[in-house]
Write a protein that holds these residues in place. Structure first.
Motif, PDB file in Angstrom:
ATOM      1  N   ARG A 138      17.991  49.584  31.135  1.00  0.00           N
ATOM      2  CA  ARG A 138      19.041  48.156  30.943  1.00  0.00           C
ATOM      3  C   ARG A 138      18.642  47.069  31.844  1.00  0.00           C
ATOM      4  O   ARG A 138      18.993  47.018  33.380  1.00  0.00           O
ATOM      5  N   PRO A 139      17.630  46.458  31.735  1.00  0.00           N
ATOM      6  CA  PRO A 139      17.059  44.973  31.460  1.00  0.00           C
ATOM      7  C   PRO A 139      18.022  44.523  32.271  1.00  0.00           C
ATOM      8  O   PRO A 139      17.549  43.270  33.229  1.00  0.00           O
ATOM      9  N   GLU A 140      19.362  44.141  32.196  1.00  0.00           N
ATOM     10  CA  GLU A 140      20.629  42.942  32.179  1.00  0.00           C
ATOM     11  C   GLU A 140      20.964  43.921  34.100  1.00  0.00           C
ATOM     12  O   GLU A 140      20.806  42.891  34.421  1.00  0.00           O
ATOM     13  N   LEU A 141      20.216  44.448  34.655  1.00  0.00           N
ATOM     14  CA  LEU A 141      20.512  45.403  35.751  1.00  0.00           C
ATOM     15  C   LEU A 141      19.516  44.890  36.971  1.00  0.00           C
ATOM     16  O   LEU A 141      19.443  45.447  38.006  1.00  0.00           O
ATOM     17  N   ALA A 164      18.945  41.272  40.699  1.00  0.00           N
ATOM     18  CA  ALA A 164      18.822  41.739  42.019  1.00  0.00           C
ATOM     19  C   ALA A 164      18.095  42.186  42.328  1.00  0.00           C
ATOM     20  O   ALA A 164      17.380  42.078  43.661  1.00  0.00           O
ATOM     21  N   LEU A 165      17.333  43.153  41.315  1.00  0.00           N
ATOM     22  CA  LEU A 165      15.686  43.760  42.021  1.00  0.00           C
ATOM     23  C   LEU A 165      15.164  42.260  42.109  1.00  0.00           C
ATOM     24  O   LEU A 165      13.852  42.421  43.096  1.00  0.00           O
ATOM     25  N   MET A 166      14.839  41.156  41.400  1.00  0.00           N
ATOM     26  CA  MET A 166      13.650  40.298  42.102  1.00  0.00           C
ATOM     27  C   MET A 166      14.033  39.308  42.393  1.00  0.00           C
ATOM     28  O   MET A 166      14.301  38.269  42.846  1.00  0.00           O
ATOM     29  N   THR A 167      15.322  39.798  43.438  1.00  0.00           N
ATOM     30  CA  THR A 167      15.795  38.622  44.433  1.00  0.00           C
ATOM     31  C   THR A 167      15.245  38.975  45.368  1.00  0.00           C
ATOM     32  O   THR A 167      14.785  40.448  46.196  1.00  0.00           O
ATOM     33  N   LYS A 168      14.845  38.023  47.055  1.00  0.00           N
ATOM     34  CA  LYS A 168      14.813  38.388  48.728  1.00  0.00           C
ATOM     35  C   LYS A 168      16.184  39.659  48.643  1.00  0.00           C
ATOM     36  O   LYS A 168      15.200  40.126  49.652  1.00  0.00           O
ATOM     37  N   ASP A 169      16.701  39.092  48.752  1.00  0.00           N
ATOM     38  CA  ASP A 169      18.483  39.714  49.327  1.00  0.00           C
ATOM     39  C   ASP A 169      18.954  40.701  48.661  1.00  0.00           C
ATOM     40  O   ASP A 169      19.998  41.177  48.991  1.00  0.00           O
ATOM     41  N   GLY A 170      18.472  40.976  46.951  1.00  0.00           N
ATOM     42  CA  GLY A 170      19.001  42.079  46.540  1.00  0.00           C
ATOM     43  C   GLY A 170      20.647  41.634  46.056  1.00  0.00           C
ATOM     44  O   GLY A 170      21.127  42.732  45.480  1.00  0.00           O
ATOM     45  N   ARG A 171      20.445  40.126  46.358  1.00  0.00           N
ATOM     46  CA  ARG A 171      22.059  39.913  45.097  1.00  0.00           C
ATOM     47  C   ARG A 171      21.883  39.707  44.177  1.00  0.00           C
ATOM     48  O   ARG A 171      20.940  38.549  43.890  1.00  0.00           O
TER      49      ARG A 171
END
Length: 90
Positions: free
Chosen positions: A77-80, A83-90
């Motif tokens: 589910r790549p749409e999810l 958040a994994l691609m940000t530094k703060d997880g948001r």
């Protein structure tokens, strides 16, 4: 071999042969380089004591078909992933 089966990709593992001598120690390399198919099955393996070049035919289309049937990419589910691609997880 396990990496090949877990990721459904062929693996080529190389290792040196012979002994290197140092003033305080020796290092012996055991050879046994190998090539696996995408299931981890050994296709070719080198000896433990001599230099060799391994060649093997790998059925890439069979690996592609097996990965497609396995469903890993189908169920992701790549749409999810945002958040994994940000530094703060948001």
């Amino acid at each position: 071999q396990g990496h090949a089966a877990a990721n459904m990709v062929p693996v080529l593992a190389s290792n040196r042969v012979g002994t290197e001598v140092f003033p305080a120690s020796n290092i012996t390399f055991y050879g046994s380089s190998f090539i696996t198919d995408f299931t981890g099955g050994i296709i070719e393996v080198a000896s433990q004591g001599s230099r060799e070049v391994l060649l093997a035919d790998v059925d890439i289309e069979a690996a592609d078909r097996a990965r497609a049937a396995w469903g890993v990419f189908r169920d992701r589910r790549p749409e999810l992933y945002g958040a994994l691609m940000t530094k703060d997880g948001r």
